[in-house]
Motif scaffolding. Sequence first.
Motif, PDB file in Angstrom:
ATOM      1  N   GLY A  45      21.737 -36.044 103.443  1.00  0.00           N
ATOM      2  CA  GLY A  45      21.698 -34.629 103.800  1.00  0.00           C
ATOM      3  C   GLY A  45      20.470 -34.285 104.606  1.00  0.00           C
ATOM      4  O   GLY A  45      20.515 -33.414 105.486  1.00  0.00           O
ATOM      5  N   ASP A  46      19.359 -34.985 104.329  1.00  0.00           N
ATOM      6  CA  ASP A  46      18.136 -34.733 105.088  1.00  0.00           C
ATOM      7  C   ASP A  46      18.282 -35.219 106.532  1.00  0.00           C
ATOM      8  O   ASP A  46      17.899 -34.521 107.477  1.00  0.00           O
ATOM      9  N   MET A  47      18.874 -36.387 106.707  1.00  0.00           N
ATOM     10  CA  MET A  47      19.074 -36.901 108.061  1.00  0.00           C
ATOM     11  C   MET A  47      19.998 -35.989 108.858  1.00  0.00           C
ATOM     12  O   MET A  47      19.770 -35.729 110.051  1.00  0.00           O
ATOM     13  N   ASP A  48      21.039 -35.484 108.215  1.00  0.00           N
ATOM     14  CA  ASP A  48      21.948 -34.550 108.885  1.00  0.00           C
ATOM     15  C   ASP A  48      21.218 -33.268 109.267  1.00  0.00           C
ATOM     16  O   ASP A  48      21.383 -32.763 110.386  1.00  0.00           O
ATOM     17  N   PHE A  49      20.396 -32.749 108.355  1.00  0.00           N
ATOM     18  CA  PHE A  49      19.655 -31.516 108.633  1.00  0.00           C
ATOM     19  C   PHE A  49      18.707 -31.701 109.814  1.00  0.00           C
ATOM     20  O   PHE A  49      18.664 -30.868 110.731  1.00  0.00           O
ATOM     21  N   PHE A  50      17.960 -32.800 109.814  1.00  0.00           N
ATOM     22  CA  PHE A  50      17.007 -33.013 110.903  1.00  0.00           C
ATOM     23  C   PHE A  50      17.709 -33.317 112.219  1.00  0.00           C
ATOM     24  O   PHE A  50      17.181 -32.999 113.294  1.00  0.00           O
ATOM     25  N   THR A  51      18.898 -33.903 112.160  1.00  0.00           N
ATOM     26  CA  THR A  51      19.685 -34.087 113.389  1.00  0.00           C
ATOM     27  C   THR A  51      20.075 -32.736 113.970  1.00  0.00           C
ATOM     28  O   THR A  51      19.979 -32.505 115.187  1.00  0.00           O
ATOM     29  N   ARG A  52      20.498 -31.815 113.104  1.00  0.00           N
ATOM     30  CA  ARG A  52      20.839 -30.468 113.578  1.00  0.00           C
ATOM     31  C   ARG A  52      19.607 -29.756 114.133  1.00  0.00           C
ATOM     32  O   ARG A  52      19.694 -29.023 115.132  1.00  0.00           O
ATOM     33  N   CYS A  53      18.466 -29.968 113.497  1.00  0.00           N
ATOM     34  CA  CYS A  53      17.226 -29.358 113.998  1.00  0.00           C
ATOM     35  C   CYS A  53      16.872 -29.887 115.385  1.00  0.00           C
ATOM     36  O   CYS A  53      16.486 -29.113 116.276  1.00  0.00           O
ATOM     37  N   ARG A  54      17.016 -31.185 115.568  1.00  0.00           N
ATOM     38  CA  ARG A  54      16.703 -31.778 116.870  1.00  0.00           C
ATOM     39  C   ARG A  54      17.638 -31.237 117.939  1.00  0.00           C
ATOM     40  O   ARG A  54      17.212 -30.913 119.064  1.00  0.00           O
ATOM     41  N   ARG A  55      18.919 -31.098 117.599  1.00  0.00           N
ATOM     42  CA  ARG A  55      19.885 -30.591 118.567  1.00  0.00           C
ATOM     43  C   ARG A  55      19.632 -29.127 118.906  1.00  0.00           C
ATOM     44  O   ARG A  55      20.019 -28.657 119.983  1.00  0.00           O
TER      45      ARG A  55
ATOM     46  N   GLY B 132      16.654 -27.959 119.263  1.00  0.00           N
ATOM     47  CA  GLY B 132      15.447 -27.922 120.076  1.00  0.00           C
ATOM     48  C   GLY B 132      14.151 -27.750 119.307  1.00  0.00           C
ATOM     49  O   GLY B 132      13.094 -27.522 119.916  1.00  0.00           O
ATOM     50  N   PHE B 133      14.187 -27.873 117.984  1.00  0.00           N
ATOM     51  CA  PHE B 133      12.943 -27.766 117.218  1.00  0.00           C
ATOM     52  C   PHE B 133      12.058 -28.978 117.494  1.00  0.00           C
ATOM     53  O   PHE B 133      12.545 -30.092 117.721  1.00  0.00           O
ATOM     54  N   ARG B 134      10.752 -28.758 117.434  1.00  0.00           N
ATOM     55  CA  ARG B 134       9.782 -29.797 117.767  1.00  0.00           C
ATOM     56  C   ARG B 134       9.331 -30.541 116.508  1.00  0.00           C
ATOM     57  O   ARG B 134       9.004 -29.924 115.498  1.00  0.00           O
ATOM     58  N   PHE B 135       9.254 -31.860 116.623  1.00  0.00           N
ATOM     59  CA  PHE B 135       8.846 -32.722 115.512  1.00  0.00           C
ATOM     60  C   PHE B 135       7.467 -33.317 115.793  1.00  0.00           C
ATOM     61  O   PHE B 135       7.096 -33.550 116.944  1.00  0.00           O
ATOM     62  N   ALA B 136       6.748 -33.592 114.711  1.00  0.00           N
ATOM     63  CA  ALA B 136       5.451 -34.258 114.832  1.00  0.00           C
ATOM     64  C   ALA B 136       5.295 -35.259 113.702  1.00  0.00           C
ATOM     65  O   ALA B 136       5.935 -35.148 112.648  1.00  0.00           O
ATOM     66  N   TRP B 137       4.435 -36.222 113.935  1.00  0.00           N
ATOM     67  CA  TRP B 137       4.084 -37.207 112.916  1.00  0.00           C
ATOM     68  C   TRP B 137       2.615 -37.050 112.574  1.00  0.00           C
ATOM     69  O   TRP B 137       1.777 -36.859 113.458  1.00  0.00           O
ATOM     70  N   CYS B 138       2.321 -37.102 111.279  1.00  0.00           N
ATOM     71  CA  CYS B 138       0.935 -36.998 110.825  1.00  0.00           C
ATOM     72  C   CYS B 138       0.600 -38.268 110.052  1.00  0.00           C
ATOM     73  O   CYS B 138       0.938 -38.398 108.868  1.00  0.00           O
ATOM     74  N   ALA B 139      -0.068 -39.204 110.723  1.00  0.00           N
ATOM     75  CA  ALA B 139      -0.376 -40.491 110.105  1.00  0.00           C
ATOM     76  C   ALA B 139      -1.357 -40.361 108.946  1.00  0.00           C
ATOM     77  O   ALA B 139      -1.436 -41.243 108.091  1.00  0.00           O
ATOM     78  N   GLU B 140      -2.120 -39.253 108.918  1.00  0.00           N
ATOM     79  CA  GLU B 140      -3.118 -39.071 107.860  1.00  0.00           C
ATOM     80  C   GLU B 140      -2.523 -38.481 106.582  1.00  0.00           C
ATOM     81  O   GLU B 140      -3.182 -38.482 105.538  1.00  0.00           O
TER      82      GLU B 140
ATOM     83  N   PRO C 123       3.374 -35.901 118.723  1.00  0.00           N
ATOM     84  CA  PRO C 123       4.795 -35.563 118.816  1.00  0.00           C
ATOM     85  C   PRO C 123       5.666 -36.794 118.576  1.00  0.00           C
ATOM     86  O   PRO C 123       5.288 -37.918 118.901  1.00  0.00           O
ATOM     87  N   ILE C 124       6.839 -36.558 118.001  1.00  0.00           N
ATOM     88  CA  ILE C 124       7.786 -37.634 117.719  1.00  0.00           C
ATOM     89  C   ILE C 124       9.192 -37.070 117.932  1.00  0.00           C
ATOM     90  O   ILE C 124       9.390 -35.842 117.883  1.00  0.00           O
ATOM     91  N   THR C 125      10.148 -37.945 118.181  1.00  0.00           N
ATOM     92  CA  THR C 125      11.503 -37.479 118.480  1.00  0.00           C
ATOM     93  C   THR C 125      12.130 -36.773 117.293  1.00  0.00           C
ATOM     94  O   THR C 125      12.747 -35.714 117.425  1.00  0.00           O
ATOM     95  N   ALA C 126      12.013 -37.366 116.090  1.00  0.00           N
ATOM     96  CA  ALA C 126      12.609 -36.784 114.890  1.00  0.00           C
ATOM     97  C   ALA C 126      12.094 -37.532 113.680  1.00  0.00           C
ATOM     98  O   ALA C 126      11.549 -38.636 113.791  1.00  0.00           O
ATOM     99  N   ILE C 127      12.237 -36.927 112.507  1.00  0.00           N
ATOM    100  CA  ILE C 127      12.047 -37.640 111.253  1.00  0.00           C
ATOM    101  C   ILE C 127      13.403 -37.661 110.555  1.00  0.00           C
ATOM    102  O   ILE C 127      14.331 -36.961 110.960  1.00  0.00           O
ATOM    103  N   HIS C 128      13.512 -38.463 109.499  1.00  0.00           N
ATOM    104  CA  HIS C 128      14.835 -38.654 108.901  1.00  0.00           C
ATOM    105  C   HIS C 128      14.895 -38.335 107.415  1.00  0.00           C
ATOM    106  O   HIS C 128      15.993 -38.250 106.859  1.00  0.00           O
ATOM    107  N   GLY C 129      13.747 -38.178 106.754  1.00  0.00           N
ATOM    108  CA  GLY C 129      13.767 -37.975 105.313  1.00  0.00           C
ATOM    109  C   GLY C 129      12.866 -36.840 104.881  1.00  0.00           C
ATOM    110  O   GLY C 129      11.906 -36.478 105.561  1.00  0.00           O
TER     111      GLY C 129
END
Length: 311
Positions: A188-198, A200-208, A153-159
């Motif tokens: 526009g991507d950062m704005d979209f993901f900011t709205r998603c975070r607000r 309550g959508f859940r973010f994840a990071w996949c290092a692979e 899990p991660i707080t948000a992505i930006h791009g």
Amino acid sequence: MVEAVICIPSFRRPEGLRRTLASLAGQRTSLSFAVLVIDNDAAGREALAVASDFFRESGIPGHCAVEEKQGNCHAINAAFAGAMDRFPDAGFLLMIDDDETAAPGWLEAMVATARRLDADIAGGPVDRVFDHPVDAAMATHQLFRSIEAPTGPITAIHGTGNCLIRRRVFEAFGRPYFDPAFNFLGGGDMDFFTRCRRRGFRFAWCAEAEIVEHVATDRLTPGWLMRRSVRTGTINYLIDRRHASGPGGRLRVEAKNVASLGLSLWRAAKVLARTGSPLQASHPILLSWGRIMGSLGMIQAPYKDTAPAAP
């Protein structure tokens, strides 16, 4: 039944798109997937020709369309809307840029991570490969770095250059998904993901889920990086202002501008002491200056086409 759709907005990078599509043909996955390409050059339509050849030769299902309204967000919206409409069974929509290539296990890793963590949105690392040799100061510049985090899990992505978004996220928003106000500035991507975070959508990071961005020569100059730093600061300001609540929130955003000026000098000194690079040390100062420019209405438009190709 298509489980995932990979979206590629493209603008005048036929060779880059050809390389991107080849990397998708090499995916090692049991998932059924399709590819959707949006050509945002209504005059030249080189991406349309490249994608048509790819679909015919690879046998991978997909579609290519032309988005006549120029702009980064118009192209991304057309890609995701097209994927939603044409592939109604696809639960996962992914995006890769036309100057990137995906590792063979990219798609499998992204979807597996989203499923395992029940994430609504997932991102992955973007490593840079440069068109010509560059010095260490440029190669390690902050703007060429990716998030460094373990899978989880991660707080948000930006791009959107390496992302997965579940269908249910788009279903929660009306169209257009990405705000065209960011068409020519970016962000526009950062704005979209900011709205998603607000929301309550859940973010994840996949290092692979590794992607490589092939950085063109025209971006390998101090001037380009400095302009990009300013633009990033402007984007940060506009998004902060957009999501500020009430007069108090807007006042805090303006106060943040003032505070960032002083902090930027301290941060620049730390970067200079650590790296010895004036170019890298200029980044925090230019970020702050970009915020000030945004507050004054001085907005860059690097994605605006000022020299359209001949019909």
